[in-house]
Scaffold this motif. Structure first.
Motif, PDB file in Angstrom:
ATOM      1  N   TRP A 123      -6.818   6.970  -1.742  1.00  0.00           N
ATOM      2  CA  TRP A 123      -5.875   5.848  -1.878  1.00  0.00           C
ATOM      3  C   TRP A 123      -6.691   4.641  -2.299  1.00  0.00           C
ATOM      4  O   TRP A 123      -7.857   4.751  -2.677  1.00  0.00           O
ATOM      5  N   GLY A 124      -6.105   3.461  -2.198  1.00  0.00           N
ATOM      6  CA  GLY A 124      -6.776   2.247  -2.632  1.00  0.00           C
ATOM      7  C   GLY A 124      -7.697   1.655  -1.576  1.00  0.00           C
ATOM      8  O   GLY A 124      -7.819   2.162  -0.460  1.00  0.00           O
ATOM      9  N   ASP A 125      -8.334   0.546  -1.955  1.00  0.00           N
ATOM     10  CA  ASP A 125      -9.251  -0.174  -1.071  1.00  0.00           C
ATOM     11  C   ASP A 125      -8.654  -1.541  -0.756  1.00  0.00           C
ATOM     12  O   ASP A 125      -8.537  -2.391  -1.636  1.00  0.00           O
ATOM     13  N   PRO A 126      -8.251  -1.795   0.502  1.00  0.00           N
ATOM     14  CA  PRO A 126      -7.647  -3.085   0.845  1.00  0.00           C
ATOM     15  C   PRO A 126      -8.594  -4.263   0.677  1.00  0.00           C
ATOM     16  O   PRO A 126      -8.149  -5.411   0.642  1.00  0.00           O
ATOM     17  N   ALA A 127      -9.893  -3.999   0.557  1.00  0.00           N
ATOM     18  CA  ALA A 127     -10.828  -5.090   0.284  1.00  0.00           C
ATOM     19  C   ALA A 127     -10.695  -5.582  -1.155  1.00  0.00           C
ATOM     20  O   ALA A 127     -11.091  -6.703  -1.480  1.00  0.00           O
ATOM     21  N   GLU A 128     -10.115  -4.756  -2.024  1.00  0.00           N
ATOM     22  CA  GLU A 128      -9.954  -5.111  -3.430  1.00  0.00           C
ATOM     23  C   GLU A 128      -8.560  -5.633  -3.743  1.00  0.00           C
ATOM     24  O   GLU A 128      -8.381  -6.426  -4.676  1.00  0.00           O
ATOM     25  N   GLY A 129      -7.557  -5.194  -3.017  1.00  0.00           N
ATOM     26  CA  GLY A 129      -6.186  -5.628  -3.258  1.00  0.00           C
ATOM     27  C   GLY A 129      -5.243  -4.895  -2.332  1.00  0.00           C
ATOM     28  O   GLY A 129      -5.641  -3.959  -1.626  1.00  0.00           O
TER      29      GLY A 129
END
Length: 258
Positions: A123-129
Protein backbone atom coordinates in the motif's frame (compact mmCIF):
# COMPACT_ATOMS: atom_id res chain seq x y z
CA UNK A 1 -9.16 3.96 14.06
CA UNK A 2 -8.33 2.28 10.78
CA UNK A 3 -9.23 -1.41 9.48
CA UNK A 4 -7.33 -4.09 7.68
CA UNK A 5 -8.04 -7.80 7.21
CA UNK A 6 -11.27 -8.76 5.47
CA UNK A 7 -12.23 -5.31 4.36
CA UNK A 8 -15.94 -6.10 4.38
CA UNK A 9 -15.86 -6.91 8.10
CA UNK A 10 -13.20 -4.65 9.56
CA UNK A 11 -13.33 -1.61 7.27
CA UNK A 12 -14.82 0.61 10.03
CA UNK A 13 -11.60 0.20 12.02
CA UNK A 14 -9.31 1.75 9.40
CA UNK A 15 -7.79 5.13 10.00
CA UNK A 16 -9.47 7.58 12.34
CA UNK A 17 -13.03 6.35 11.73
CA UNK A 18 -13.23 4.06 14.84
CA UNK A 19 -14.55 5.82 16.71
CA UNK A 20 -13.05 32.97 12.07
CA UNK A 21 -11.64 33.04 15.33
CA UNK A 22 -9.48 36.18 15.16
CA UNK A 23 -11.07 37.15 18.46
CA UNK A 24 -10.80 33.70 20.06
CA UNK A 25 -9.38 33.72 23.54
CA UNK A 26 -6.67 31.82 25.37
CA UNK A 27 -7.58 31.06 28.97
CA UNK A 28 -4.87 30.65 31.57
CA UNK A 29 -5.57 29.86 35.19
CA UNK A 30 -4.24 31.63 38.24
CA UNK A 31 -3.49 29.66 41.36
CA UNK A 32 -6.98 30.56 42.60
CA UNK A 33 -8.46 29.25 39.27
CA UNK A 34 -9.73 32.64 38.18
CA UNK A 35 -9.39 32.78 34.37
CA UNK A 36 -7.13 35.37 32.80
CA UNK A 37 -8.24 36.32 29.28
CA UNK A 38 -5.62 37.11 26.67
CA UNK A 39 -7.05 38.29 23.36
CA UNK A 40 -5.29 37.31 20.20
CA UNK A 41 -3.54 40.16 18.42
CA UNK A 42 -1.94 40.43 14.98
CA UNK A 43 1.35 38.62 14.54
CA UNK A 44 3.35 41.83 14.14
CA UNK A 45 2.04 43.05 17.49
CA UNK A 46 2.63 39.67 19.12
CA UNK A 47 6.28 39.88 18.16
CA UNK A 48 6.59 43.19 20.00
CA UNK A 49 4.70 42.14 23.09
CA UNK A 50 6.96 40.69 25.77
CA UNK A 51 4.88 39.01 28.51
CA UNK A 52 5.86 39.47 32.12
CA UNK A 53 7.84 36.56 33.62
CA UNK A 54 5.00 35.68 35.97
CA UNK A 55 2.58 35.41 33.03
CA UNK A 56 4.97 33.12 31.18
CA UNK A 57 5.14 30.86 34.22
CA UNK A 58 1.35 30.74 34.61
CA UNK A 59 0.83 30.12 30.91
CA UNK A 60 3.23 27.18 30.90
CA UNK A 61 1.21 25.46 33.63
CA UNK A 62 -2.43 26.05 32.67
CA UNK A 63 -3.73 26.76 29.17
CA UNK A 64 -7.08 26.30 27.45
CA UNK A 65 -7.74 27.71 23.96
CA UNK A 66 -11.17 28.16 22.41
CA UNK A 67 -10.28 26.48 19.12
CA UNK A 68 -13.32 25.98 16.86
CA UNK A 69 -14.56 22.38 16.68
CA UNK A 70 -14.99 20.80 13.24
CA UNK A 71 -16.36 17.28 12.70
CA UNK A 72 -14.87 14.99 10.05
CA UNK A 73 -18.10 13.08 9.37
CA UNK A 74 -20.05 12.49 7.29
CA UNK A 75 -17.84 13.62 4.40
CA UNK A 76 -14.43 12.41 5.54
CA UNK A 77 -14.64 9.05 7.30
CA UNK A 78 -10.85 8.80 7.49
CA UNK A 79 -10.14 12.52 7.48
CA UNK A 80 -9.15 13.13 11.10
CA UNK A 81 -5.81 14.68 10.10
CA UNK A 82 -7.09 17.29 7.64
CA UNK A 83 -10.12 18.06 9.83
CA UNK A 84 -7.85 18.63 12.83
CA UNK A 85 -5.66 20.83 10.66
CA UNK A 86 -8.73 22.79 9.55
CA UNK A 87 -9.41 23.62 13.21
CA UNK A 88 -5.84 24.81 13.75
CA UNK A 89 -5.75 26.90 10.57
CA UNK A 90 -9.16 28.44 11.31
CA UNK A 91 -7.87 29.46 14.72
CA UNK A 92 -4.87 31.05 13.00
CA UNK A 93 -7.22 33.07 10.80
CA UNK A 94 -6.67 31.15 7.54
CA UNK A 95 -9.48 31.02 4.98
CA UNK A 96 -9.92 27.27 4.54
CA UNK A 97 -12.04 24.29 5.54
CA UNK A 98 -11.73 20.51 5.77
CA UNK A 99 -12.87 19.89 2.19
CA UNK A 100 -10.30 22.31 0.77
CA UNK A 101 -7.61 20.55 2.77
CA UNK A 102 -8.94 17.17 1.64
CA UNK A 103 -8.38 18.22 -1.96
CA UNK A 104 -5.02 19.88 -1.30
CA UNK A 105 -3.23 17.39 0.94
CA UNK A 106 -0.67 15.29 -0.90
CA UNK A 107 -1.84 11.74 -1.66
CA UNK A 108 0.10 8.51 -1.99
CA UNK A 109 -1.96 6.71 -4.60
CA UNK A 110 -0.20 3.35 -4.48
CA UNK A 111 -3.06 0.82 -4.68
CA UNK A 112 -4.00 -1.49 -1.86
CA UNK A 113 -3.03 -5.10 -2.61
CA UNK A 114 -4.17 -8.01 -0.44
CA UNK A 115 -3.40 -11.68 -0.23
CA UNK A 116 -6.07 -14.31 -0.84
CA UNK A 117 -6.90 -14.38 2.88
CA UNK A 118 -7.19 -10.61 3.15
CA UNK A 119 -3.78 -9.64 4.54
CA UNK A 120 -2.36 -6.38 3.24
CA UNK A 121 0.63 -7.02 1.01
CA UNK A 122 1.42 -3.52 -0.24
CA UNK A 123 0.00 0.00 0.00
CA UNK A 124 1.11 3.61 0.26
CA UNK A 125 3.38 5.45 2.69
CA UNK A 126 1.58 7.93 4.99
CA UNK A 127 4.87 9.81 5.39
CA UNK A 128 4.58 10.74 1.70
CA UNK A 129 0.84 11.44 1.44
CA UNK A 130 -2.59 10.28 2.50
CA UNK A 131 -2.95 6.54 1.98
CA UNK A 132 -6.22 5.22 0.60
CA UNK A 133 -9.60 6.91 0.26
CA UNK A 134 -10.33 9.58 2.87
CA UNK A 135 -14.07 9.57 2.13
CA UNK A 136 -14.50 5.92 3.16
CA UNK A 137 -15.91 4.78 -0.17
CA UNK A 138 -12.86 2.55 -0.29
CA UNK A 139 -10.31 1.57 2.36
CA UNK A 140 -8.44 4.53 3.84
CA UNK A 141 -5.70 4.98 6.37
CA UNK A 142 -3.78 8.13 7.30
CA UNK A 143 -1.23 10.84 6.56
CA UNK A 144 1.74 11.81 8.74
CA UNK A 145 3.48 15.06 9.60
CA UNK A 146 5.44 16.13 6.49
CA UNK A 147 2.51 16.55 4.08
CA UNK A 148 0.63 18.36 6.87
CA UNK A 149 3.60 20.68 7.41
CA UNK A 150 3.61 21.49 3.70
CA UNK A 151 -0.08 22.36 3.84
CA UNK A 152 0.41 24.68 6.83
CA UNK A 153 3.12 26.52 4.92
CA UNK A 154 0.73 26.86 1.97
CA UNK A 155 -1.70 28.85 4.13
CA UNK A 156 0.81 30.39 6.54
CA UNK A 157 4.01 30.75 4.48
CA UNK A 158 7.13 30.02 6.48
CA UNK A 159 5.19 29.58 9.72
CA UNK A 160 4.80 25.80 9.95
CA UNK A 161 6.33 24.15 13.00
CA UNK A 162 7.00 20.42 12.90
CA UNK A 163 7.31 19.17 16.46
CA UNK A 164 7.60 15.51 15.49
CA UNK A 165 10.29 13.72 17.44
CA UNK A 166 10.50 16.39 20.12
CA UNK A 167 9.77 15.66 23.77
CA UNK A 168 6.24 16.36 24.92
CA UNK A 169 7.32 19.27 27.12
CA UNK A 170 8.45 21.05 23.95
CA UNK A 171 4.99 20.51 22.47
CA UNK A 172 3.36 21.83 25.65
CA UNK A 173 5.62 24.89 25.66
CA UNK A 174 4.56 25.63 22.09
CA UNK A 175 0.88 25.18 22.89
CA UNK A 176 1.42 27.27 26.01
CA UNK A 177 2.51 30.12 23.76
CA UNK A 178 -0.95 30.18 22.18
CA UNK A 179 -0.60 27.81 19.22
CA UNK A 180 -2.79 24.68 19.08
CA UNK A 181 -1.17 21.59 17.59
CA UNK A 182 -2.33 18.57 15.61
CA UNK A 183 -1.13 15.49 17.50
CA UNK A 184 -1.32 11.80 16.59
CA UNK A 185 -2.83 9.37 19.08
CA UNK A 186 -5.36 6.49 19.03
CA UNK A 187 -9.13 6.54 18.95
CA UNK A 188 -9.45 5.96 22.71
CA UNK A 189 -6.17 7.76 23.62
CA UNK A 190 -4.75 4.48 24.95
CA UNK A 191 -1.70 2.52 23.84
CA UNK A 192 -2.19 0.86 20.43
CA UNK A 193 -2.67 -2.89 20.55
CA UNK A 194 -3.27 -3.76 16.90
CA UNK A 195 -0.51 -3.41 14.34
CA UNK A 196 -0.22 -4.08 10.63
CA UNK A 197 2.64 -4.03 8.15
CA UNK A 198 2.94 -3.92 4.38
CA UNK A 199 5.52 -3.15 1.74
CA UNK A 200 5.90 0.14 -0.10
CA UNK A 201 8.54 -0.27 -2.79
CA UNK A 202 11.58 -1.54 -0.94
CA UNK A 203 10.31 -0.29 2.44
CA UNK A 204 8.25 -2.04 5.07
CA UNK A 205 5.56 0.14 6.66
CA UNK A 206 4.67 -0.99 10.20
CA UNK A 207 1.93 1.00 11.88
CA UNK A 208 -0.95 0.63 14.37
CA UNK A 209 -4.45 0.18 13.00
CA UNK A 210 -6.21 2.48 15.46
CA UNK A 211 -4.32 5.65 14.52
CA UNK A 212 -6.11 8.95 15.09
CA UNK A 213 -5.33 12.69 14.99
CA UNK A 214 -6.76 15.39 17.28
CA UNK A 215 -6.02 18.99 18.24
CA UNK A 216 -4.17 19.72 21.47
CA UNK A 217 -5.90 22.88 22.75
CA UNK A 218 -4.76 23.07 26.36
CA UNK A 219 -3.29 21.40 29.42
CA UNK A 220 -2.62 21.64 33.14
CA UNK A 221 -0.47 19.61 35.53
CA UNK A 222 -2.60 16.46 35.24
CA UNK A 223 -4.68 16.82 32.08
CA UNK A 224 -4.50 17.57 28.37
CA UNK A 225 -7.49 19.01 26.48
CA UNK A 226 -8.31 17.86 22.95
CA UNK A 227 -10.69 18.78 20.15
CA UNK A 228 -11.65 15.43 18.63
CA UNK A 229 -12.96 15.56 15.04
CA UNK A 230 -14.34 12.01 15.18
CA UNK A 231 -16.32 12.07 18.42
CA UNK A 232 -17.26 15.71 17.79
CA UNK A 233 -16.27 16.64 21.34
CA UNK A 234 -14.56 19.90 22.25
CA UNK A 235 -11.90 20.30 24.95
CA UNK A 236 -11.99 16.61 25.90
CA UNK A 237 -10.10 16.09 29.16
CA UNK A 238 -7.60 13.20 29.04
CA UNK A 239 -5.09 12.08 31.66
CA UNK A 240 -1.83 13.80 30.74
CA UNK A 241 0.56 10.93 31.45
CA UNK A 242 -1.61 8.36 29.67
CA UNK A 243 -1.81 10.60 26.63
CA UNK A 244 1.96 11.16 26.57
CA UNK A 245 2.62 7.40 26.59
CA UNK A 246 0.26 6.87 23.66
CA UNK A 247 1.65 9.86 21.76
CA UNK A 248 5.16 8.46 22.09
CA UNK A 249 3.98 5.04 20.87
CA UNK A 250 2.62 6.81 17.78
CA UNK A 251 6.14 8.11 17.03
CA UNK A 252 5.73 11.49 18.78
CA UNK A 253 4.10 13.25 15.83
CA UNK A 254 2.84 16.83 16.09
CA UNK A 255 2.55 19.86 13.79
CA UNK A 256 1.57 23.47 14.44
CA UNK A 257 2.46 27.01 13.37
CA UNK A 258 4.05 30.10 14.87
Amino acid sequence: MKPWHFIGILLPLLGCSHGSPADEQIQTLKSDHEPIVIKKVPAQIQELAVPKPEMQQQRAKNVLMNVPLIKQNPELKYGCEVTSLAMVLKYAGADTNKMKLFNEIKKDNDPLKRSANGDILSWGDPAEGFVGDMTGKRAGYAVFDRPMEDLINHYLPGRAVNLTGKDFETVLNHVGSGYPAVVWTTGDYRLPDRWESWTHGSEVIKTPLDLHAVVLVGFNDTTVYLNDPLSGRKQVAVDRQRFIETWKAMQSRAVSYR
